[in-house]
Design a protein around this motif. Structure first.
Motif, PDB file in Angstrom:
ATOM      1  N   ALA A  90       0.832  -1.199   0.000  1.00  0.00           N
ATOM      2  CA  ALA A  90       0.000   0.000   0.000  1.00  0.00           C
ATOM      3  C   ALA A  90       0.869   1.252   0.000  1.00  0.00           C
ATOM      4  O   ALA A  90       0.595   2.217  -0.726  1.00  0.00           O
ATOM      5  CB  ALA A  90      -0.935  -0.007   1.206  1.00  0.00           C
ATOM      6  N   HIS A  94       1.099   4.030  -2.998  1.00  0.00           N
ATOM      7  CA  HIS A  94       0.796   5.406  -2.616  1.00  0.00           C
ATOM      8  C   HIS A  94       1.908   6.351  -3.081  1.00  0.00           C
ATOM      9  O   HIS A  94       1.649   7.414  -3.647  1.00  0.00           O
ATOM     10  CB  HIS A  94       0.620   5.492  -1.101  1.00  0.00           C
ATOM     11  N   GLN A  97       1.962   6.691  -6.956  1.00  0.00           N
ATOM     12  CA  GLN A  97       0.924   7.607  -7.433  1.00  0.00           C
ATOM     13  C   GLN A  97       1.306   9.055  -7.151  1.00  0.00           C
ATOM     14  O   GLN A  97       1.112   9.944  -7.987  1.00  0.00           O
ATOM     15  CB  GLN A  97      -0.413   7.284  -6.788  1.00  0.00           C
ATOM     16  N   ARG A  98       1.898   9.308  -5.991  1.00  0.00           N
ATOM     17  CA  ARG A  98       2.217  10.671  -5.587  1.00  0.00           C
ATOM     18  C   ARG A  98       3.325  11.288  -6.435  1.00  0.00           C
ATOM     19  O   ARG A  98       3.238  12.447  -6.843  1.00  0.00           O
ATOM     20  CB  ARG A  98       2.623  10.669  -4.115  1.00  0.00           C
ATOM     21  N   PHE A 116      -4.261   1.824  -6.931  1.00  0.00           N
ATOM     22  CA  PHE A 116      -4.081   3.082  -6.219  1.00  0.00           C
ATOM     23  C   PHE A 116      -5.198   3.272  -5.181  1.00  0.00           C
ATOM     24  O   PHE A 116      -4.957   3.671  -4.040  1.00  0.00           O
ATOM     25  CB  PHE A 116      -4.086   4.263  -7.195  1.00  0.00           C
ATOM     26  N   LYS A 117      -6.429   2.996  -5.608  1.00  0.00           N
ATOM     27  CA  LYS A 117      -7.571   3.151  -4.699  1.00  0.00           C
ATOM     28  C   LYS A 117      -7.494   2.140  -3.555  1.00  0.00           C
ATOM     29  O   LYS A 117      -7.816   2.464  -2.399  1.00  0.00           O
ATOM     30  CB  LYS A 117      -8.877   2.988  -5.472  1.00  0.00           C
ATOM     31  N   ALA A 119      -4.779   0.906  -2.327  1.00  0.00           N
ATOM     32  CA  ALA A 119      -3.701   1.357  -1.435  1.00  0.00           C
ATOM     33  C   ALA A 119      -4.201   2.455  -0.507  1.00  0.00           C
ATOM     34  O   ALA A 119      -3.924   2.452   0.701  1.00  0.00           O
ATOM     35  CB  ALA A 119      -2.518   1.855  -2.257  1.00  0.00           C
ATOM     36  N   GLU A 120      -4.969   3.401  -1.075  1.00  0.00           N
ATOM     37  CA  GLU A 120      -5.526   4.480  -0.261  1.00  0.00           C
ATOM     38  C   GLU A 120      -6.462   3.931   0.805  1.00  0.00           C
ATOM     39  O   GLU A 120      -6.414   4.329   1.976  1.00  0.00           O
ATOM     40  CB  GLU A 120      -6.253   5.473  -1.163  1.00  0.00           C
ATOM     41  N   LEU A 123      -4.404   2.019   3.574  1.00  0.00           N
ATOM     42  CA  LEU A 123      -3.755   2.900   4.545  1.00  0.00           C
ATOM     43  C   LEU A 123      -4.792   3.586   5.436  1.00  0.00           C
ATOM     44  O   LEU A 123      -4.541   3.813   6.622  1.00  0.00           O
ATOM     45  CB  LEU A 123      -2.901   3.936   3.817  1.00  0.00           C
ATOM     46  N   ARG A 138       1.672   4.138   7.769  1.00  0.00           N
ATOM     47  CA  ARG A 138       0.787   5.270   7.495  1.00  0.00           C
ATOM     48  C   ARG A 138       1.557   6.578   7.462  1.00  0.00           C
ATOM     49  O   ARG A 138       1.252   7.472   6.684  1.00  0.00           O
ATOM     50  CB  ARG A 138      -0.308   5.360   8.568  1.00  0.00           C
ATOM     51  N   GLY A 141       4.314   8.485   4.130  1.00  0.00           N
ATOM     52  CA  GLY A 141       4.000   9.466   3.100  1.00  0.00           C
ATOM     53  C   GLY A 141       4.243  10.894   3.549  1.00  0.00           C
ATOM     54  O   GLY A 141       4.495  11.774   2.722  1.00  0.00           O
TER      55      GLY A 141
END
Length: 367
Positions: A90, A94, A97-98, A116-117, A119-120, A123, A138, A141
């Motif tokens: 995850a 994340h 994607q960032r 991506f979803k 993973a969001e 987390l 968590r 990021g």
């Protein structure tokens, strides 16, 4: 054997778990085109779907006169994906994607968007559970970021439709038709180009997009001009390749043709040997610098060249010697050090800086 189009079809098809459980053949084709896949016609998609059904990869039903399609659930839906995804995975998705999500073609982004979803959601789930052993996942990021090493300017705007056209063509190795505005044109030349466009006479280049590179917040396309092959009789042994800033592209579209990616092009080698991103590179020279105080301490940990040598001058200043390629970037770096550095050699570069600083001194005295 599953083709790349088969894989793309399987990615866009829903399963019985999805809210929209069935798709028609025209809708499947539309979604494929949206992702940048060149399908051509609906019957081609129909043939692939039929073959996939024969392999028990998809199923179909008849709705009136229309065939509707569904993928067998070999990929889990979002909720199952959340349950199967580890905290480490995850975090990885994340971060991807960032920092790279906006650099991926639609053919890739739309396929992995469920990850991506997931993973969001994963987390967020960890956040809800408040488990001490998962807190570090968590928090990661918020512990990393990226900043420019120089003074930050407002980045030029990049039109999304131009970026997606270029990145899709680069991904699928397709030829582009490009109308480009070169840098630093005089006002009269710019006005002439605008008048030519009003008359319907814009210049269009045919280019093969080979790679994309981001430098100092600006996105560049490395492209090959297929109309200029090497001319050995003039000492040209390689194809003409150049950089094109994406924000300077006026318009771009695919020509409808694909190209064979050149075997001799390697992006990392191109960057390191051509040094085009140093801007206006010159033949290598032996650079000798003298630093005041701590101005050159960064070179002890980050050398300016592989053959760098550090000595101490009679006046106590640190002397650094190494083979470098003179360029605009080198000059920007030296000017940023101001009076903290003196160029000892080569003489030509020393004279250039002496003349520039004499002009500056005179300008400030006058002011």
């Amino acid at each position: 054997m599953t083709s790349s189009l088969d894989e793309a079809i399987l990615r866009v098809l829903p399963t019985e778990r999805d809210a929209t459980a069935w798709l028609s053949t025209p809708e499947i084709r539309r979604r494929l085109e949206e992702r940048g896949h060149r399908v051509g016609y609906t019957k081609k998609v129909q043939r692939h779907l039929t073959a996939l059904e024969a392999d028990a990869r998809v199923v179909s039903i008849i709705n009136g006169r229309e065939l509707m399609w569904q993928r067998k659930p070999w990929l889990h839906g979002l909720q199952e994906g959340v349950g199967l995804m580890s905290a480490s995975e995850a975090v990885a998705f994340h971060i991807l994607q960032r920092f790279a999500g906006n650099k991926l073609p639609n053919a890739v982004t739309k396929d992995i968007d469920p990850l991506f979803k997931a993973a969001e959601a994963r987390l967020s789930q960890e956040n809800d559970n408040h488990q001490d052993d998962s807190r570090v996942y968590r928090a990661w990021g918020d512990k990393i970021d990226s900043v420019d090493g120089a003074f930050t300017l407002i980045r030029p705007k990049l039109r999304p439709e131009i970026f997606q056209t270029v990145v899709t063509a680069t991904f699928f190795e397709r030829e582009l038709l490009v109308q480009y505005r070169a840098a630093y044109k005089g006002e009269q030349k710019e006005q002439k180009e605008q008048k030519d466009e009003e008359k319907g006479e814009p210049r269009t280049k045919t280019l093969w997009p080979l790679a994309l590179v981001e430098s100092a917040g600006v996105m560049y396309m490395v492209a090959q001009d297929p109309s200029h092959p090497p001319r050995p009789e003039k000492g040209e042994t390689e194809w003409r390749r150049a950089l094109y800033r994406l924000d300077r592209i006026r318009s771009v579209k695919e020509s409808g043709e694909s190209f064979s990616y050149p075997d001799d092009f390697k992006l990392r080698k191109y960057i390191e040997t051509q040094q085009v991103f140093d801007f206006l590179p010159e033949p290598p020279v032996l650079l000798e610098l003298a630093f005041e105080g701590s101005a050159g301490n960064q070179l002890r940990e980050s050398p300016m060249s592989k053959d760098q040598q550090i000595d101490t001058l009679a006046d106590g200043r640190m002397k650094v010697t190494g083979t470098v390629t003179p360029s605009l970037k080198l000059r920007w770096w030296l000017r940023a050090l101001g009076a903290g550095v003196e160029i000892l050699a080569p003489q030509g570069l020393r004279d250039e800086f002496a003349e520039d600083f004499a002009k500056l001194a005179n300008r400030y005295r006058t002011a």
